[in-house]
Write an enzyme that holds these catalytic residues in place. Sequence first.
Site, PDB file in Angstrom:
ATOM      1  N   ASP A   9       0.803  -1.278   0.567  1.00 58.35           N
ATOM      2  CA  ASP A   9       0.286   0.012   0.129  1.00 58.35           C
ATOM      3  C   ASP A   9       0.770   1.080   0.113  1.00 58.35           C
ATOM      4  O   ASP A   9       0.904   2.544   0.837  1.00 58.35           O
ATOM      5  CB  ASP A   9      -1.115   0.061   1.369  1.00 58.35           C
ATOM      6  CG  ASP A   9      -0.241   0.115   3.112  1.00 58.35           C
ATOM      7  OD1 ASP A   9       1.222  -0.349   2.914  1.00 58.35           O
ATOM      8  OD2 ASP A   9      -1.010   0.115   3.337  1.00 58.35           O
ATOM      9  N   HIS A 241       9.551  -0.806   8.405  1.00 61.31           N
ATOM     10  CA  HIS A 241       8.729  -1.688   9.317  1.00 61.31           C
ATOM     11  C   HIS A 241       8.867  -2.799   7.446  1.00 61.31           C
ATOM     12  O   HIS A 241       8.756  -3.662   7.587  1.00 61.31           O
ATOM     13  CB  HIS A 241       7.083  -1.456   8.498  1.00 61.31           C
ATOM     14  CG  HIS A 241       7.300  -0.188  10.078  1.00 61.31           C
ATOM     15  ND1 HIS A 241       6.855  -0.683  11.085  1.00 61.31           N
ATOM     16  CD2 HIS A 241       6.942   1.216  10.477  1.00 61.31           C
ATOM     17  CE1 HIS A 241       7.189  -0.222  12.446  1.00 61.31           C
ATOM     18  NE2 HIS A 241       6.725   1.399  11.517  1.00 61.31           N
TER      19      HIS A 241
END
Length: 319
Positions: A9, A241
């Site tokens: 995303d 991340h």
Amino acid sequence: MHKVIFDTDPGVDDAMALLFLHRHPEIDLIGITTVFGNAPIEITTRNALFLKQQWGISAPVAKGANVTFDPSRPEGHWPTFIHGENGLGDIDIPETIDLPVDPRPAHHFLIETVKANPGEVTIIAVGRMTNLALALREDPDFAALVKDVIIMGGAFDINGNVSPAAEANIHGDPEAADLVFTAPWRVTIVGLDVTTKTVMTSKFMDDMAKAGGKPVQLLSDLSQFYIEFYKVRTGDGMVVHDSCACVYLVAPELFETRSGPVRVVCGGLADGATIQKPDGRGFPPGNWDGHPSQLVCTDIKPDAVLSLIRSVIVDGKHA
Ligand code: BDR
Ligand code: CA
């Protein structure tokens, strides 16, 4: 060679992970599937196309879900304060990118690409798990044909980042994540327990950009908004991340893991919390029984992970 479909995303940390996959000499990026999360699907898909164009990535982009697996869940809000209004740190991006999108929805792309390469494809999913859950619902047999699933998400022995209980990718679609973790395939979960230890300082990013030229300068430019957000939390630098999940594929020895079935709390106070029942621990009969053991990352060697990211992004393929 690792064949990889990247479900993403984009998203600032997603962008770094994408460049890592594109440039790693032992990774063959065979598809990019988009999902809503850091921004609505139109924007994350446009961002994927933009990065594909800028970095000369050949993998097709297939557009994915814009609503949760259970469509009756209320709509959330976009994390514009982390990734900017446009999902990529508010750098200038044309509204439309002159590149085709794969005609299939992401979950069909996943199923068909895996079936064309049985037992060979690793899916790395670093957004909400909606596309994976839709693929499992449509064709449960496809799970057995996937080589491995690696996801960024969850928080096990520490707090979440959208609530004390839950991490963003899981909180954004808990029912999807629960289906993915309980499906008959091997999932490795790279969550906040390890990603929050992996902080790239702004100087590290600047040095990478100087050494890597225009493509890495773009990564640095789009990361500045995110670095600013993380300053309050880390002192200096960005939590990488999504790159951690990609590093796991090629360097699992840099991580410690714990095995056991994982369930996701769906609804209520702890909506989106991820809970593992470690293998070998006895409990009365319960909701973890009969589900496959998955691997949860419990520790990481952050310096080695960061230097691997740097060497691949600066000196890897297409550099
Ligand atoms: C995750 O949420 C998104 O904001 C990031 O891209 C990452 O995948 C971190 O919780
Ligand atoms: Ca992401």
